[in-house]
Design a protein around this motif. Structure first.
Motif, PDB file in Angstrom:
ATOM      1  N   TRP A   1       0.899  -1.279   0.105  1.00 47.83           N
ATOM      2  CA  TRP A   1      -0.017  -0.070   0.185  1.00 47.83           C
ATOM      3  C   TRP A   1       0.874   1.301  -0.053  1.00 47.83           C
ATOM      4  CZ3 TRP A   1      -4.953  -0.560  -0.725  1.00 47.83           C
ATOM      5  CH2 TRP A   1      -5.746  -1.784  -0.344  1.00 47.83           C
ATOM      6  N   TYR A   2       0.474   2.303  -0.847  1.00 51.87           N
ATOM      7  CA  TYR A   2       1.001   3.587  -0.927  1.00 51.87           C
ATOM      8  C   TYR A   2      -0.149   4.448  -0.383  1.00 51.87           C
ATOM      9  CZ  TYR A   2       5.529   2.201  -2.910  1.00 51.87           C
ATOM     10  OH  TYR A   2       6.638   1.450  -3.174  1.00 51.87           O
ATOM     11  N   ARG A   3       0.143   5.662  -0.449  1.00 54.70           N
ATOM     12  CA  ARG A   3      -0.866   6.535   0.136  1.00 54.70           C
ATOM     13  C   ARG A   3      -0.453   8.012  -0.534  1.00 54.70           C
ATOM     14  NH1 ARG A   3      -0.988   7.218   6.513  1.00 54.70           N
ATOM     15  NH2 ARG A   3       1.105   8.483   6.945  1.00 54.70           N
ATOM     16  N   GLN A   4      -1.410   8.747  -1.107  1.00 58.19           N
ATOM     17  CA  GLN A   4      -1.168  10.492  -1.417  1.00 58.19           C
ATOM     18  C   GLN A   4      -2.281  11.110  -0.743  1.00 58.19           C
ATOM     19  OE1 GLN A   4      -0.999  10.844  -5.581  1.00 58.19           O
ATOM     20  NE2 GLN A   4       0.083  12.713  -5.363  1.00 58.19           N
ATOM     21  N   ALA A   5      -1.836  12.194   0.069  1.00 52.15           N
ATOM     22  CA  ALA A   5      -2.684  13.186   0.759  1.00 52.15           C
ATOM     23  C   ALA A   5      -2.688  14.381  -0.262  1.00 52.15           C
ATOM     24  CB  ALA A   5      -1.957  13.449   1.975  1.00 52.15           C
ATOM     25  N   PRO A   6      -3.750  15.219  -0.362  1.00 60.29           N
ATOM     26  CA  PRO A   6      -3.841  16.455  -1.073  1.00 60.29           C
ATOM     27  C   PRO A   6      -2.502  17.246  -1.038  1.00 60.29           C
ATOM     28  CG  PRO A   6      -5.808  16.032   0.127  1.00 60.29           C
ATOM     29  CD  PRO A   6      -4.955  15.158   0.606  1.00 60.29           C
ATOM     30  N   GLY A   7      -2.008  17.557  -2.133  1.00 61.18           N
ATOM     31  CA  GLY A   7      -0.823  18.428  -2.247  1.00 61.18           C
ATOM     32  C   GLY A   7       0.514  17.638  -1.695  1.00 61.18           C
ATOM     33  N   LYS A   8       0.570  16.540  -1.552  1.00 56.72           N
ATOM     34  CA  LYS A   8       1.845  15.879  -1.261  1.00 56.72           C
ATOM     35  C   LYS A   8       2.135  14.668  -2.224  1.00 56.72           C
ATOM     36  CE  LYS A   8       1.386  16.606   3.772  1.00 56.72           C
ATOM     37  NZ  LYS A   8       1.253  15.859   5.187  1.00 56.72           N
ATOM     38  N   GLN A   9       3.264  14.136  -2.185  1.00 57.65           N
ATOM     39  CA  GLN A   9       3.637  13.134  -3.074  1.00 57.65           C
ATOM     40  C   GLN A   9       3.063  11.536  -2.568  1.00 57.65           C
ATOM     41  OE1 GLN A   9       7.933  13.548  -3.356  1.00 57.65           O
ATOM     42  NE2 GLN A   9       7.882  14.651  -5.291  1.00 57.65           N
ATOM     43  N   ARG A  10       3.256  10.881  -3.454  1.00 61.76           N
ATOM     44  CA  ARG A  10       2.744   9.431  -2.915  1.00 61.76           C
ATOM     45  C   ARG A  10       3.816   8.786  -2.231  1.00 61.76           C
ATOM     46  NH1 ARG A  10      -0.283   5.783  -7.379  1.00 61.76           N
ATOM     47  NH2 ARG A  10      -1.143   7.826  -7.363  1.00 61.76           N
ATOM     48  N   GLU A  11       3.435   8.193  -0.931  1.00 61.14           N
ATOM     49  CA  GLU A  11       4.363   7.784  -0.295  1.00 61.14           C
ATOM     50  C   GLU A  11       3.996   6.219  -0.010  1.00 61.14           C
ATOM     51  OE1 GLU A  11       4.656   9.752   3.316  1.00 61.14           O
ATOM     52  OE2 GLU A  11       2.474   9.258   4.069  1.00 61.14           O
ATOM     53  N   MET A  12       5.107   5.634   0.386  1.00 62.30           N
ATOM     54  CA  MET A  12       4.904   4.122   0.925  1.00 62.30           C
ATOM     55  C   MET A  12       4.340   3.947   2.275  1.00 62.30           C
ATOM     56  SD  MET A  12       6.405   1.450   2.793  1.00 62.30           S
ATOM     57  CE  MET A  12       7.964   1.893   3.132  1.00 62.30           C
ATOM     58  N   VAL A  13       3.615   3.086   2.280  1.00 64.98           N
ATOM     59  CA  VAL A  13       2.988   3.093   3.812  1.00 64.98           C
ATOM     60  C   VAL A  13       3.298   1.618   4.355  1.00 64.98           C
ATOM     61  CG1 VAL A  13       0.700   2.450   4.983  1.00 64.98           C
ATOM     62  CG2 VAL A  13       0.674   4.222   3.046  1.00 64.98           C
ATOM     63  N   ALA A  14       3.042   0.586   3.715  1.00 70.29           N
ATOM     64  CA  ALA A  14       3.436  -0.664   4.085  1.00 70.29           C
ATOM     65  C   ALA A  14       3.559  -1.678   2.892  1.00 70.29           C
ATOM     66  CB  ALA A  14       2.356  -1.285   4.991  1.00 70.29           C
ATOM     67  N   VAL A  15       4.554  -2.351   2.672  1.00 73.01           N
ATOM     68  CA  VAL A  15       4.551  -3.658   1.765  1.00 73.01           C
ATOM     69  C   VAL A  15       4.945  -4.745   2.004  1.00 73.01           C
ATOM     70  CG1 VAL A  15       4.729  -1.516  -0.108  1.00 73.01           C
ATOM     71  CG2 VAL A  15       6.729  -2.266   0.840  1.00 73.01           C
ATOM     72  N   PHE A  16       4.966  -5.894   1.407  1.00 70.38           N
ATOM     73  CA  PHE A  16       5.664  -7.049   1.632  1.00 70.38           C
ATOM     74  C   PHE A  16       6.768  -7.042   0.397  1.00 70.38           C
ATOM     75  CE2 PHE A  16       3.790  -9.831   4.418  1.00 70.38           C
ATOM     76  CZ  PHE A  16       2.561  -9.266   4.742  1.00 70.38           C
ATOM     77  N   VAL A  17       7.875  -7.231   0.679  1.00 67.58           N
ATOM     78  CA  VAL A  17       9.019  -7.479  -0.227  1.00 67.58           C
ATOM     79  C   VAL A  17       9.499  -9.164  -0.389  1.00 67.58           C
ATOM     80  CG1 VAL A  17       9.823  -5.124  -0.062  1.00 67.58           C
ATOM     81  CG2 VAL A  17      10.660  -6.986   1.483  1.00 67.58           C
ATOM     82  N   SER A  18      10.351  -9.078  -1.246  1.00 64.80           N
ATOM     83  CA  SER A  18      10.893 -10.239  -1.632  1.00 64.80           C
ATOM     84  C   SER A  18      11.167 -11.104  -0.197  1.00 64.80           C
ATOM     85  CB  SER A  18      12.068 -10.511  -2.544  1.00 64.80           C
ATOM     86  OG  SER A  18      11.690  -9.891  -3.501  1.00 64.80           O
ATOM     87  N   GLY A  19      11.022 -12.494  -0.154  1.00 63.63           N
ATOM     88  CA  GLY A  19      11.131 -13.112   1.040  1.00 63.63           C
ATOM     89  C   GLY A  19      10.200 -13.072   2.206  1.00 63.63           C
ATOM     90  N   GLY A  20       8.834 -12.313   1.714  1.00 60.73           N
ATOM     91  CA  GLY A  20       7.796 -12.146   2.832  1.00 60.73           C
ATOM     92  C   GLY A  20       8.216 -11.230   3.889  1.00 60.73           C
ATOM     93  N   LEU A  21       9.410 -10.300   3.931  1.00 57.77           N
ATOM     94  CA  LEU A  21       9.546  -9.078   4.659  1.00 57.77           C
ATOM     95  C   LEU A  21       8.744  -8.038   4.473  1.00 57.77           C
ATOM     96  CD1 LEU A  21      13.660  -9.273   4.426  1.00 57.77           C
ATOM     97  CD2 LEU A  21      11.981 -10.492   6.116  1.00 57.77           C
ATOM     98  N   THR A  22       8.299  -7.152   5.432  1.00 54.87           N
ATOM     99  CA  THR A  22       7.637  -6.170   5.279  1.00 54.87           C
ATOM    100  C   THR A  22       8.565  -4.773   5.693  1.00 54.87           C
ATOM    101  OG1 THR A  22       6.943  -6.379   7.625  1.00 54.87           O
ATOM    102  CG2 THR A  22       5.478  -7.478   6.324  1.00 54.87           C
ATOM    103  N   ASN A  23       7.850  -4.019   4.951  1.00 51.79           N
ATOM    104  CA  ASN A  23       8.550  -2.692   5.307  1.00 51.79           C
ATOM    105  C   ASN A  23       7.450  -1.543   5.592  1.00 51.79           C
ATOM    106  OD1 ASN A  23      11.263  -3.073   4.694  1.00 51.79           O
ATOM    107  ND2 ASN A  23      11.066  -2.481   2.605  1.00 51.79           N
ATOM    108  N   TYR A  24       7.460  -0.819   6.535  1.00 50.58           N
ATOM    109  CA  TYR A  24       6.384   0.171   7.063  1.00 50.58           C
ATOM    110  C   TYR A  24       7.166   1.510   6.923  1.00 50.58           C
ATOM    111  CZ  TYR A  24       3.624  -3.528   8.831  1.00 50.58           C
ATOM    112  OH  TYR A  24       2.627  -4.837   9.225  1.00 50.58           O
ATOM    113  N   ALA A  25       6.330   2.577   6.739  1.00 54.03           N
ATOM    114  CA  ALA A  25       6.482   3.840   6.932  1.00 54.03           C
ATOM    115  C   ALA A  25       6.666   4.108   8.574  1.00 54.03           C
ATOM    116  CB  ALA A  25       5.752   4.914   6.375  1.00 54.03           C
ATOM    117  N   ASP A  26       7.696   4.932   8.877  1.00 54.57           N
ATOM    118  CA  ASP A  26       7.895   5.369  10.437  1.00 54.57           C
ATOM    119  C   ASP A  26       6.546   5.776  10.899  1.00 54.57           C
ATOM    120  OD1 ASP A  26      11.351   6.492  10.012  1.00 54.57           O
ATOM    121  OD2 ASP A  26      10.387   4.404  10.056  1.00 54.57           O
ATOM    122  N   SER A  27       5.632   6.297  10.053  1.00 58.62           N
ATOM    123  CA  SER A  27       4.749   7.433  10.526  1.00 58.62           C
ATOM    124  C   SER A  27       3.403   6.434  10.793  1.00 58.62           C
ATOM    125  CB  SER A  27       4.240   8.367   9.529  1.00 58.62           C
ATOM    126  OG  SER A  27       3.633   7.598   8.278  1.00 58.62           O
TER     127      SER A  27
END
Length: 120
Positions: free
Chosen positions: A36-62
Motif C-alpha cells: 500500500w501507498y498513499r497520497q494526501a492532497p498536495g503531497k507526494q505519494r508515499e509508501m505505507v506498508a509493503v511485502f517485499v521479497s522473502g516475505g519481509l515487510t516495510n512500514y513507513a515510520d509514521s
C-alpha cells in the motif's frame, strides 16, 4: 495484464480503525512486491506498508505500530489493518503490485485508490 481490486476505506473518527483489502487478478508468474501507498492532497505519494521479497515487510515510520499489513498468498490478496487513525492519515490509499510476467519481465501496477478520511 493484472487488475487490482481495492475495497475498504471510508470515514472514521480519530482513534478509530479501518481495514483495506486488495486482490490481484490476471496472469503472472509471481508477485515480487505487494502493498500500500498513499497520497494526501498536495503531497507526494508515499509508501505505507509493503511485502517485499522473502516475505519481509516495510512500514513507513509514521504508521509503525499502528498499521499491520498481512496477505493471503493463495488468494493473491493483501490487507491493511489501520488502528489508532490520525487526521494526518487522511489520503487516497493505493494498492501496488510488482509482478514477474510469464515472459520474465517485471511490471508494476496500481489500483484506482480508495479514500480514507480521518475526521471528527
Amino acid at each position: 495484464q493484472v487488475q487490482l481490486e481495492e475495497s475498504g476505506g471510508g470515514l472514521v473518527q480519530p482513534g478509530g480503525s479501518l481495514s483495506l483489502s486488495c486482490v490481484a487478478s490476471g496472469s503472472f508468474f509471481e508477485i515480487n512486491v505487494m502493498g500500500w501507498y498513499r497520497q494526501a492532497p498536495g503531497k507526494q505519494r508515499e509508501m505505507v506498508a509493503v511485502f517485499v521479497s522473502g516475505g519481509l515487510t516495510n512500514y513507513a515510520d509514521s504508521v509503525q505500530d499502528r498499521f499491520t499489513i498481512s496477505r493471503d498468498n493463495a488468494k493473491d490478496t493483501v490487507y491493511l489493518q489501520m488502528n489508532s487513525l490520525k487526521p494526518e492519515d487522511t489520503a487516497v490509499y493505493y494498492c501496488y503490485v510488482d509482478i514477474t510476467s510469464h515472459r520474465g519481465m517485471r511490471v508494476d501496477y496500481w489500483g484506482q485508490g480508495t479514500q480514507v478520511t480521518v475526521a471528527s
